[in-house]
Scaffold this motif. Structure first.
Motif: not given
Length: 382
Positions: A18, A52, A68, A70-72, A131-132, A134, A138, A141, A333
Motif C-alpha cells: 500500500s 482504480n 471487484s 483490490h490491488t494493494d 482498486s487501490y 483497500e 478502503c 475505491v 469494500e
C-alpha cells in the motif's frame, strides 16, 4: 490464452504494498484488456501515483455484474518468509507469494476469463473493478464509486473476491478507527499534583472504552451470524511521556470499533467524547486551563448485510454452488459498494487464515474452483 496461474505469477511480481504505487500492475491490466479490444477507465488519486481501473465487457446500457478486487497488499517487512514474497513459488499444490490469497488469486481468475467473456454473446455486461489502498482503510475505491454513482444504470451485483474459500459471504462488520490526543501540563515529578498527567487521563479514557465494550457484549446486542457475535472495541496504539521524572504533558492513543452492520460505530466515539468532556476535561482544566482532549477519525468503512433472500444472494448461490451463506470477521469494500446502491456479496479463492502472514498461499484447488465459479457465471449470462 493465459491461465489463472500464469496471470497470478505476473501479478505477484508487482510489489503493490500500500505504501507503493500500483500503477505498474494497473497498466499491465489495462494493456492486457486492450489486447482483447476492451477499453479501461482509470480513476487516479490526486498525486496520480495510484489508480482504480474499471472496464466493461458486453452491453453497457444494461445492469450487469461487477467482479471487484483490490490491488494493494500488506507489507512483508520483518516476516520470516521461506520463499521470495514477490515471486510465485509452487509447492505441494500451493502457490506461495504475497497477495496470492488476499487477493491477487481472484484477480488472476477474473483476467483469465476475459477471452471467454469477449467471445461470448453476453446478455448482460461484466464489469472489472480494481482498486487501490483497500488495506489502509478502503480508501481508493471511494473515488471509483463516486464515478459509478453518476451513471444511469447501476450493476445488479458486485462479487468481491476476498478469500472466503469460495463460500458465499453476505455480511461483515464495519469499522471506525479513531485517534485521541490528550494534552495536559508538564512539571517535575516531585510536584506531580501541580501538573496534568496526560498518560493517566488517557488511561482513564481507555478504561471507559473498555466499559463501553463490555456493555456491547450483553446478549441483547448479539447477532449470532458473526464471530464474535457482538461489536468490539479495542485500543491498539498508545504513546506518551518523555522521562520518568517528568509529568507527561501529552499522550496519544488509537482505538477502533468493529461494529455489527446494525450498530453505528460512531455511537461509541460520541459516548467516549461526551464522557471526556463531562467527566475528564473539567478535572484537567481545574489544574491547567490549557488542557485539551481531541478526537480525530483515522479511517472508516460500513458493514455489509445483504439479504439472504435477495437476487444477489440467489445469484452467488448459483455461481458458487452453495447456499450456505456466511459472514466474515474482516472488513471489505462490500459495504461501500452496497451503500452506492450496488448489491454486494463476498466470495473468492483462498483463506484469510493465510492472508497477511509470511508464506501466504492459495491452493491450486481453490484457484481452479474460482475459475469454475466464474465459468458458471458466464454460462448464466450468455
Amino acid at each position: 490464452m493465459s491461465t489463472s496461474r500464469d496471470l497470478l505469477k505476473t501479478l505477484v511480481a508487482f510489489d503493490t504494498t500500500s505504501r507503493e504505487s500500483n500503477l505498474h500492475l494497473i497498466e499491465f491490466v489495462r494493456d492486457y484488456l486492450a489486447a482483447f479490444d476492451v477499453p479501461s477507465e482509470l480513476v487516479y488519486n490526486e498525486q496520480r501515483s495510484k489508480a482504480n481501473l474499471f472496464a466493461t465487457i458486453g452491453p453497457a446500457e444494461l445492469p450487469g455484474i461487477v467482479l471487484s478486487g483490490h490491488t494493494d497488499v500488506v507489507p512483508v517487512d520483518g516476516q520470516p518468509w521461506t520463499v521470495a514474497p514477490f515471486e510465485l513459488t509452487e509447492r505441494d499444490g500451493k502457490l506461495f507469494g504475497r497477495g496470492t490469497a488476499d487477493m491477487k488469486g481472484y484477480i488472476a481468475c477474473v483476467l483469465a476469463l476475459v477471452p471467454s467473456l469477449v467471445s461470448a454473446q453476453l446478455r448482460l455486461p461484466v464489469h472489472i473493478a480494481l482498486s487501490y489502498d483497500e488495506e489502509v482503510g478502503c480508501l481508493g475505491v471511494r473515488s471509483l464509486l463516486a464515478e459509478l454513482e453518476q451513471r444511469p444504470v447501476k450493476p445488479m451485483l458486485c462479487i468481491i473476491g476476498e478469500p472466503t474459500e469460495l463460500k458465499p459471504v453476505l455480511g461483515h462488520k464495519g469499522k471506525l478507527a479513531m485517534r485521541c490526543d490528550v494534552h495536559g501540563e508538564a512539571c517535575h515529578s516531585a510536584y506531580a499534583p501541580l501538573g496534568v498527567n496526560a498518560i493517566e487521563y488517557a488511561a482513564e479514557l481507555i478504561g471507559e472504552l473498555g466499559r463501553i465494550g463490555n456493555r456491547l457484549k450483553a446478549p441483547e446486542h448479539h447477532d449470532a451470524r458473526f464471530d464474535p457475535p457482538f461489536s468490539t472495541v479495542q485500543t491498539g496504539v498508545i504513546c506518551g511521556g518523555k522521562a520518568l521524572n517528568i509529568v507527561p504533558a501529552d499522550c496519544r492513543f488509537d482505538f477502533e470499533i468493529r461494529a455489527l452492520p446494525s450498530h453505528d460505530p460512531s455511537d461509541v466515539a460520541r459516548e467516549l467524547k461526551t464522557y471526556a468532556e463531562q467527566h475528564v476535561l473539567p478535572r484537567m482544566r481545574a489544574v491547567s486551563e490549557q488542557s485539551e482532549i481531541r478526537f480525530s477519525e483515522l479511517s472508516a468503512y460500513p458493514g455489509l448485510a445483504t439479504d439472504a433472500h435477495s437476487e444477489a444472494a440467489e445469484l452467488i448461490a448459483a455461481f458458487s454452488g452453495s447456499r450456505a451463506f456466511g459472514t466474515v470477521a474482516f472488513g471489505t469494500e462490500g459495504g461501500l459498494f452496497d451503500a452506492a446502491g450496488i448489491p454486494t456479496v463476498v466470495c473468492g479463492p483462498g483463506s484469510m487464515d493465510q492472508g497477511h502472514k509470511p508464506d501466504e498461499f492459495v491452493s491450486l484447488e481453490q484457484l481452479n474452483g474460482c475459475d469454475e465459479m466464474l465459468r458458471r457465471m458466464l454460462l448464466s449470462i450468455s
